[in-house]
Write a protein that holds these residues in place. Sequence first.
Motif, short mmCIF file in Angstrom:
data_model
loop_
_atom_site.label_atom_id
_atom_site.label_comp_id
_atom_site.label_asym_id
_atom_site.label_seq_id
_atom_site.Cartn_x
_atom_site.Cartn_y
_atom_site.Cartn_z
N PRO A 3 0.69 -0.89 -0.15
CA PRO A 3 -0.52 0.08 0.11
C PRO A 3 0.43 1.80 -0.70
CG PRO A 3 0.21 -0.81 2.17
CD PRO A 3 1.19 -1.76 0.56
N CYS A 4 1.76 1.53 -0.35
CA CYS A 4 2.90 2.39 0.20
C CYS A 4 3.14 3.36 -0.84
CB CYS A 4 4.11 2.04 0.41
SG CYS A 4 4.70 0.66 2.00
N SER A 5 2.32 2.39 -2.01
CA SER A 5 2.10 3.88 -2.85
C SER A 5 0.52 4.10 -3.28
CB SER A 5 2.48 3.30 -5.10
OG SER A 5 1.44 2.08 -4.88
N TRP A 6 -0.16 4.28 -2.29
CA TRP A 6 -1.69 4.84 -2.06
C TRP A 6 -1.59 6.17 -1.65
CZ3 TRP A 6 -3.92 0.09 0.26
CH2 TRP A 6 -4.25 -1.26 -0.64
N ARG A 7 -2.55 6.69 -2.01
CA ARG A 7 -2.75 7.95 -1.81
C ARG A 7 -2.84 8.12 0.03
NH1 ARG A 7 -7.00 11.69 -4.51
NH2 ARG A 7 -5.59 13.68 -3.34
N PHE A 8 -2.78 9.35 0.61
CA PHE A 8 -2.73 9.18 2.17
C PHE A 8 -2.25 8.16 2.93
CE2 PHE A 8 -6.17 10.46 0.08
CZ PHE A 8 -6.74 12.03 -0.65
N ILE A 9 -0.88 7.51 2.36
CA ILE A 9 -0.52 6.61 2.63
C ILE A 9 1.31 6.67 3.19
CG2 ILE A 9 -0.13 3.92 3.75
CD1 ILE A 9 -2.72 4.62 3.28
N GLN A 10 2.07 6.42 4.35
CA GLN A 10 3.37 6.72 4.41
C GLN A 10 4.00 5.45 5.09
OE1 GLN A 10 4.58 10.61 5.79
NE2 GLN A 10 3.88 11.90 5.48
N GLU A 40 2.26 5.71 8.77
CA GLU A 40 1.02 6.70 8.84
C GLU A 40 0.08 6.78 7.86
OE1 GLU A 40 1.05 11.18 8.18
OE2 GLU A 40 2.82 10.31 8.72
N VAL A 41 -1.75 6.30 8.42
CA VAL A 41 -2.33 7.08 7.97
C VAL A 41 -3.17 8.44 7.71
CG1 VAL A 41 -4.52 6.37 7.49
CG2 VAL A 41 -3.06 4.57 7.63
N SER A 42 -3.58 9.10 7.07
CA SER A 42 -3.45 10.25 7.19
C SER A 42 -4.96 10.64 5.90
CB SER A 42 -2.29 11.26 6.68
OG SER A 42 -1.61 11.44 8.03
N LEU A 43 -6.71 11.00 6.45
CA LEU A 43 -6.99 11.05 6.32
C LEU A 43 -8.36 12.27 6.04
CD1 LEU A 43 -8.35 7.00 5.68
CD2 LEU A 43 -6.77 8.58 4.52
N ASP A 44 -6.98 13.46 6.56
CA ASP A 44 -8.19 14.66 7.63
C ASP A 44 -8.78 15.20 6.28
OD1 ASP A 44 -6.96 14.05 9.97
OD2 ASP A 44 -5.24 15.20 8.75
N GLY A 45 -9.80 15.80 6.41
CA GLY A 45 -10.64 16.72 6.24
C GLY A 45 -11.32 16.19 4.57
N LEU A 46 -11.78 14.76 4.32
CA LEU A 46 -11.77 14.07 3.35
C LEU A 46 -13.36 13.94 3.10
CD1 LEU A 46 -8.60 11.87 2.91
CD2 LEU A 46 -9.29 14.50 1.97
N GLY A 47 -14.28 14.94 3.72
CA GLY A 47 -15.62 14.55 3.94
C GLY A 47 -15.77 12.75 3.79
N LEU A 48 -15.55 12.09 5.11
CA LEU A 48 -15.75 10.60 4.63
C LEU A 48 -16.37 10.21 6.34
CD1 LEU A 48 -11.80 9.28 4.91
CD2 LEU A 48 -13.29 9.47 3.43
N SER A 49 -17.24 9.10 5.69
CA SER A 49 -18.23 9.11 6.79
C SER A 49 -18.16 7.72 6.33
CB SER A 49 -19.41 8.96 6.05
OG SER A 49 -20.37 9.21 4.74
N GLY A 50 -19.37 6.65 8.34
CA GLY A 50 -19.17 5.33 7.77
C GLY A 50 -18.89 5.39 9.21
N LYS A 51 -18.27 3.69 9.74
CA LYS A 51 -17.74 3.69 11.06
C LYS A 51 -15.82 3.24 10.59
CE LYS A 51 -22.03 2.80 12.33
NZ LYS A 51 -22.82 3.77 13.10
N ILE A 52 -15.63 3.58 12.14
CA ILE A 52 -14.02 3.53 12.26
C ILE A 52 -14.04 1.66 12.75
CG2 ILE A 52 -12.16 4.09 13.29
CD1 ILE A 52 -12.92 7.10 13.43
N GLY A 53 -14.31 0.69 11.25
CA GLY A 53 -14.15 -0.23 11.63
C GLY A 53 -13.46 -1.36 11.92
N LYS A 54 -13.26 -2.50 11.90
CA LYS A 54 -11.73 -3.43 12.19
C LYS A 54 -10.79 -3.07 10.86
CE LYS A 54 -14.52 -6.78 15.00
NZ LYS A 54 -14.73 -7.76 14.91
N GLY A 55 -9.85 -3.69 10.73
CA GLY A 55 -8.64 -3.34 9.52
C GLY A 55 -7.95 -2.73 10.17
#
Length: 1016
Positions: free
Chosen positions: A72-79, A89-104
Amino acid sequence: MVHTEMRRMGIMRFLQLVICLLLSMAVFHGCMGNDDASIQLNDDVLGLIVFKSDIKDPSSYLDSWNEDDNSPCSWRFIQCNPVNGRVSEVSLDGLGLSGKIGKGLQKLQYLKVLSLSHNKFSGTISTDLGLIGSLERLNLSHNSLSGRIPSSFDTMNSIRFLDLSGNSLSGSIPDDLFQTRSSLRHLSLASNSLEGQLPSTLARCSYLNTLDLSKNHFSGNLDFASGIWSMRRLRTLDLSHNAFSGTVPEGVIALHNLKQLLLQGNGFSGPMPLDIGLCPHLNTIDLSYNLFTGPLPDSLQRLNSLSFISLSNNMFTGDFPLWIGNISNLAYLDFSSNSLTGSLPSSIGNLKALKYLSLSNNRLTGNIPTSLAYCFQLSTIHLRDNGFNGSIPAGLFDLGLEEIDFSNNGLTGSIPRGSSRLFESLQDLDLSRNSLQGNIPAEMGLFANMRYLNLSWNNLQSRIPPELGLFQNLTVLDLRNNTLYGAVPGDICESGSLAILQLDGNSLTGSIPDEIGNCSSLYLLSLSHNNLSSSIPKSISKLSKLKILKLEFNELSGEIPQELGMLENLLAVNISYNQLIGRLPLGGIFPSLDQSALQENLGICSPLLKGPCKMNVPKPLVLDPDAYNSQMGGHRQRNESSNLTRFHHHMFLSVSAIVAISAAILIVSGVIIISLLNVSARRRLAFVETAMESMCSSSSRSGSLPTGKLILFDSKISPDGICNPEVLINKAAEIGGGVFGTVYKVPLGAQGRIVAIKKLVTSNIIQYPDDFDREVRVLGKARHPNLISLEGYYWTSQSKLLVTAYAPNGNLQTKLHERVGSVPPLSWSNRFKIILGTAKGLAHLHHSFRPPIIHYNIKPSNILLDENYNPKISDFGLARLLMKLEKHVISNRFQSAVGYVAPELACQSLRVNEKCDIYGFGVLILELVTGRRPVEYGEDNVVILSDHVRVLLEKGNVLDCVDLSMGDYPEDEVLPVLKLALVCTSQIPSSRPSMAEVVQILQVIKTPVPQRMEIF
């Protein structure tokens, strides 16, 4: 030789086999190692894909997250960590996302930063996040998360930054959350619904730099045992807008590195710590809206870095500090709403960086120092409600000020003309209620950005400068009660932005200009108590937003334009004491105007008026010539002496006037006699109560009865003990009960003084005597004619009693819904008296205390009535005595106050506020007008009163629901009262008016005598 050679070759072959085997094993192990790495990388991919599956991504920000990728190192918002290739690092600030912070996410075992702030995630926080032991930074702020903070967070031993602010989290902080948190540097739980006391383990966060717990429901005393004041590395401490109490202890000096101290909006009391000035790095102090007392400590002057200080809405006393000029970096200074005395020192001019100054609502006197003009950065200055005198320093009007409020002082002299710098900057100017003289400077028309101008209640003597019409942004122009003369300028509304125009109480002449119709934004027009003549212009009918029109006490003549009946938003009109004639407009509010809004005109046609109906025709029809001649004679006298007619409308005393004066003399004599008797009675009662206290104290010392303490607020003697409270209650009659306890009617003392004693429920009551004493004394200060007065209390660990005044006429519930046949029903006049009085009492609770006192339980059983049916609100603020406010109040109110509970309280995460009281008050109005209960259960349906009345209003027959048992009633009062009730019971809290606005509207509906009428 042959054997030897063969042996040598065999050994060589064996060694080759061994080498090949070792190489094969190495290759095999190498292959196996690559498979492990691949598996680990696939864990990161799998974890993120599972996490993504519970997310709604409307803008497709996460399209690059492909489950077929090996990494996943080439994915957006992933370091990723460059050493091991794992996700860090997973940084998804201010993207208008919704739903649950589930497992994984728990599969990302090398994750150090998880930041999901400013999205729309909902649901609870997954306990699996606590399984990521490598996590150093977790930011879930500004989402819609609910539930409790997971107890599994106590396993995140590496966490340094934790931000859960701006959610709807509830419950208390887990006790073990800070058990092993020596690594924590930043903690923010602000803007949630967390409650309870802070865990003692918080003090173990010895490296904490920022602690923000603001805007929650935390409570309890914060003494040294709490550990807060020993966290030596703290730089920001924000505990604002909670329910913390107690004193801030001496020893704040331990917070040596503290830069920001924010404690506003709590219940802290006692003096400010004397050593607060020994925190050398402090740049921000906000202690506003608390109960701090005493003088300001001199050590404050040592805070050379201080730029912001707000101590407003406390009870600080003593003289204004002479050393204020020593805090040279101060940019924001707010000491408003205290009891500071003395005068402002000239050293205040040393504050060269000062931008905001508010000293309103104190007891300051003397002149405004001219040195204040040396504060060249000043933009806002509020000095209202003090005792300043002398003239306004002209130098202040040379600064780039945006707001000036000097209202309600004793200032004299003229208004300074101002400079070009002020013309460009000034937006709000309030110089009302002073003794200013002279002209209104014509230069005021040059204030390009002026929004609010109030010069009312002064002695200004000039014409209204026509330049005032040049204001492009002016919304309020208030020039009431001066000595202005001349005509109303025709271009007063040239800009079209004016919403309030008040010119009443002057000596203006001429006609109302036709150009008044250009005031398209106007909703209040008040020109009363002037000498305006001619007719009412038809152009007023263009003011579609107009709600209040006051034209009384002028010389207006002719007929009222019929076009005014098209003003659908008009709520109040007064045209009395003019020379108007003819029919009233057929539409709008005019058919429902009462006599006080029409009286003393030349010949208005209305069945409410006894005088003649004079039409503008050649031969007017006069039904009663004598009455007409008498009326004309009265008006001739009025024209001869226009000044006297403002306050005296007849030049002779009628028989009714003589009777009224005689009655008034008898009443005044009776009041004096009763007052003298009351003084004597109070002395006797004090003697009896002292004797009873002495008797009870001796009984308690004998050991036969539990020790207690009776505190009577109006007694000069503070008793130390009292008999067993059951002795009092056993003599009493139970007269009521509710959520907070049972009420008894008790004869107190040998003289039989009747009081009411409420025996409070013991669960969830404040457990410490000092805290209970402080809270009850706050309620004891709530003195108002429409509040039942709290006279004292009794305390033991087993019993808590409140002593209140006794209302002899019972409660409204009994009079309205449980009336026996022999008791007459409430008349409309008494019902309106109850509505208005209850509104005034609630307004006092909401607007005279900071934080406001909220009742939480408005219903008829809590409205007591005195012998004249004046309402007395009881049980106000008792929820302040509960340790766990929300759970107790909400769970009980839904059971005991069905129909009175605001709809938003169905969501228990919302904080109860004043709007909830206003909803209950609206339901109370509906009950009084209709005589029905808020919820009625039939065989096949349930009737919700507010919905029922709203439907009738939409159908146009709302008066069908009025209680017929009260007899005759004025429709022009009942109809707007019903409309007001429906506004108060709006489903949207922000759509409900404040209680101050409710009182104002009710006073408009029940228009008082014109001489006393002042709507605004």
